[in-house]
Design an enzyme around this catalytic site. Structure first.
Site, PDB file in Angstrom:
ATOM      1  N   CYS A  92       0.950  -1.071  -0.081  1.00 44.82           N
ATOM      2  CA  CYS A  92       0.088  -0.018   0.060  1.00 44.82           C
ATOM      3  C   CYS A  92       0.900   1.221   0.092  1.00 44.82           C
ATOM      4  O   CYS A  92       1.609   1.448   0.985  1.00 44.82           O
ATOM      5  CB  CYS A  92      -0.950  -0.024   1.321  1.00 44.82           C
ATOM      6  SG  CYS A  92      -2.002   1.307   1.240  1.00 44.82           S
ATOM      7  N   HIS A  94      -0.011   4.690  -0.265  1.00 40.97           N
ATOM      8  CA  HIS A  94      -0.226   5.636   0.564  1.00 40.97           C
ATOM      9  C   HIS A  94      -0.014   5.276   1.834  1.00 40.97           C
ATOM     10  O   HIS A  94       0.218   6.228   2.860  1.00 40.97           O
ATOM     11  CB  HIS A  94      -1.700   6.031   0.220  1.00 40.97           C
ATOM     12  CG  HIS A  94      -2.832   5.322   1.403  1.00 40.97           C
ATOM     13  ND1 HIS A  94      -3.375   4.243   0.972  1.00 40.97           N
ATOM     14  CD2 HIS A  94      -3.234   5.810   2.400  1.00 40.97           C
ATOM     15  CE1 HIS A  94      -4.098   3.884   2.169  1.00 40.97           C
ATOM     16  NE2 HIS A  94      -3.862   4.884   2.948  1.00 40.97           N
ATOM     17  N   HIS A 212      -9.142  -4.650  -7.140  1.00 40.87           N
ATOM     18  CA  HIS A 212      -8.987  -3.221  -7.292  1.00 40.87           C
ATOM     19  C   HIS A 212      -9.321  -3.030  -8.896  1.00 40.87           C
ATOM     20  O   HIS A 212      -8.755  -3.302  -9.745  1.00 40.87           O
ATOM     21  CB  HIS A 212      -7.727  -2.729  -7.126  1.00 40.87           C
ATOM     22  CG  HIS A 212      -7.192  -2.823  -5.577  1.00 40.87           C
ATOM     23  ND1 HIS A 212      -6.890  -3.952  -5.063  1.00 40.87           N
ATOM     24  CD2 HIS A 212      -7.077  -1.652  -4.683  1.00 40.87           C
ATOM     25  CE1 HIS A 212      -6.513  -3.675  -3.845  1.00 40.87           C
ATOM     26  NE2 HIS A 212      -6.475  -2.280  -3.527  1.00 40.87           N
ATOM     27  N   ASP A 238     -10.844   4.893  -2.965  1.00 43.85           N
ATOM     28  CA  ASP A 238      -9.298   5.135  -2.395  1.00 43.85           C
ATOM     29  C   ASP A 238      -9.718   6.856  -2.498  1.00 43.85           C
ATOM     30  O   ASP A 238      -9.963   7.316  -3.702  1.00 43.85           O
ATOM     31  CB  ASP A 238      -8.316   4.685  -3.343  1.00 43.85           C
ATOM     32  CG  ASP A 238      -7.093   4.886  -2.728  1.00 43.85           C
ATOM     33  OD1 ASP A 238      -7.103   6.019  -1.750  1.00 43.85           O
ATOM     34  OD2 ASP A 238      -6.307   4.294  -2.852  1.00 43.85           O
ATOM     35  N   CYS A 242      -4.238   6.368  -5.064  1.00 42.99           N
ATOM     36  CA  CYS A 242      -3.782   5.114  -4.838  1.00 42.99           C
ATOM     37  C   CYS A 242      -2.270   4.986  -5.390  1.00 42.99           C
ATOM     38  O   CYS A 242      -2.123   4.647  -6.836  1.00 42.99           O
ATOM     39  CB  CYS A 242      -4.715   4.225  -5.779  1.00 42.99           C
ATOM     40  SG  CYS A 242      -4.616   2.282  -4.960  1.00 42.99           S
ATOM     41  N   GLY A 243      -1.380   4.585  -4.614  1.00 38.41           N
ATOM     42  CA  GLY A 243      -0.129   4.490  -5.124  1.00 38.41           C
ATOM     43  C   GLY A 243       0.387   3.223  -5.968  1.00 38.41           C
ATOM     44  O   GLY A 243       0.731   3.198  -6.803  1.00 38.41           O
ATOM     45  N   THR A 244      -0.459   2.130  -5.286  1.00 35.42           N
ATOM     46  CA  THR A 244      -0.195   0.886  -6.254  1.00 35.42           C
ATOM     47  C   THR A 244      -0.939   0.856  -7.697  1.00 35.42           C
ATOM     48  O   THR A 244      -0.557   0.218  -8.631  1.00 35.42           O
ATOM     49  CB  THR A 244      -0.415  -0.256  -5.304  1.00 35.42           C
ATOM     50  OG1 THR A 244      -1.752  -0.078  -4.757  1.00 35.42           O
ATOM     51  CG2 THR A 244       0.423  -0.676  -4.263  1.00 35.42           C
TER      52      THR A 244
HETATM   53  O1  PYC Z   1      -1.961   3.596  -2.192  1.00 35.78           O
HETATM   54  O2  PYC Z   1      -1.530   1.669  -2.842  1.00 35.78           O
HETATM   55  C1  PYC Z   1      -2.288   2.459  -2.300  1.00 35.78           C
HETATM   56  C2  PYC Z   1      -3.392   2.127  -1.711  1.00 35.78           C
HETATM   57  C3  PYC Z   1      -4.189   0.801  -1.963  1.00 35.78           C
HETATM   58  C4  PYC Z   1      -5.139   0.508  -1.445  1.00 35.78           C
HETATM   59  C5  PYC Z   1      -5.622   1.891  -0.939  1.00 35.78           C
HETATM   60  N1  PYC Z   1      -4.583   2.670  -0.984  1.00 35.78           N
END
Ligand code: PYC
Length: 316
Positions: A92, A94, A212, A238, A242-244
């Protein structure tokens, strides 16, 4: 066992509007020597703590929780397991930005680079002089391009399947305006896509569910490349870009020859927060680097009163 867990110290933060709640002490020790085994052990024997932290009455489906652990690799600063209202996340971004802000707030780390072990690999997070945090994520890749799926009520939807630390289905062509006022419609549409993928047996290359779903449209902000809406596994959206999910997007752009290494991509979220991303190529693999900021919102002790029937959350 439960006596020891009657109180846990948690620090809350948000990254681009998306909350992260981290157990910084008082959690289980998990004496396994890899992060994926620790995740299994946490799931098997301590899942009540996940539910207690992120579900009502203390939390909600929006909260991403995390257990801060000792590192498993020499040279790493910490290990972390991320979870949500329905289960566990591979990585994750974030949340990792929130973790670095939290460790800095607690005085446990200074500026510079810190390696963090996760169940899907070690990432490298840098606390910059500006206070921003950049995360060099796990290697990311697109595994299928322009996959068509029939979504009842909506017709054929086409998207790419990509890994960015979690599995994503990325849809560029759709008829929705990505506006906060359309959250219900966007949630219904993306949930229907997820169910259609599941029914058709379209999965990640490791056989795991694509949990997702990501929609894109142009951003109205000058200098920002794209806006997204990301449906998370427990049906919450999100609040951050969403970084991923942005990592998965960067992997697709790179595969299409639309993004060169080092070129900056700015990704806006549905609430208007922005991550800055770029890719590096290392040993032939795509390493997305995502930059954002996190803010501490609470530093608290959670109390589990044995007479409280909902002390470990309302069952999902
Ligand atoms: O920022 O990777 C992210 C993330 C995954 C699920 C919620 N945020």
């Amino acid at each position: 066992m439960l006596d020891r867990l009657e109180r846990v110290h948690v620090v809350d933060s948000h990254t681009g509007g998306e909350p992260t709640r981290i157990i910084v002490s008082g959690g289980p020790a998990l004496p396994c020597d890899s992060m994926d085994l620790r995740l299994e052990e946490f799931h098997r024997n301590h899942d009540f703590l996940r539910r207690a932290l992120v579900n009502e009455p203390r939390g909600s489906e929006v909260v991403v929780g995390a257990l801060l652990c000792e590192p498993v690799k020499p040279g790493s600063a910490a290990g972390v397991i991320f979870f949500n209202n329905v289960g566990y996340l591979g990585m994750c971004v974030h949340g990792t930005i929130g973790l670095i802000a939290t460790l800095s707030y607690l005085g446990r780390i200074g500026g510079g680079e810190h390696k963090i072990d996760t169940p899907v690999g070690t990432v490298s997070a840098t606390l910059l002089e500006t206070g921003e945090i950049s995360v060099a994520n796990v290697p990311s890749q697109r595994t299928a391009k322009c996959v068509a799926v029939h979504v009842p009520g909506y017709g054929t939807v086409r998207g790419d399947v990509a890994w960015g630390g979690n599995w994503f289905f990325l849809v560029n062509e759709h008829s929705f305006d990505l506006l906060i006022g359309n959250i219900d419609e966007l949630t219904q549409f993306t949930w229907a896509i997820r169910q259609a993928l599941e029914r058709k047996g379209i999965k990640g290359t490791d056989g795991k569910e694509i949990d997702h779903i990501e929609l894109f449209s142009p951003s109205q902000i000058h200098g920002v490349n794209s806006k997204n809406f990301v449906l998370c596994p427990g049906k919450a959206y999100d609040r951050s870009p969403c970084g991923t999910g942005t990592s998965a997007k960067l992997a697709c752009l790179y595969a299409d020859g639309k993004l060169r290494p080092g070129e900056v991509w700015r990704q806006e979220s549905i609430v208007g927060s922005v991550f800055e991303g770029q890719v590096r190529i290392e040993n032939g693999e795509i390493i997305p680097v995502i930059k954002g900021s996190a803010y501490i919102t609470s530093d608290a002790e959670f109390i589990f009163d044995p007479s409280d029937p909902f002390r470990y959350g309302i069952q999902e």
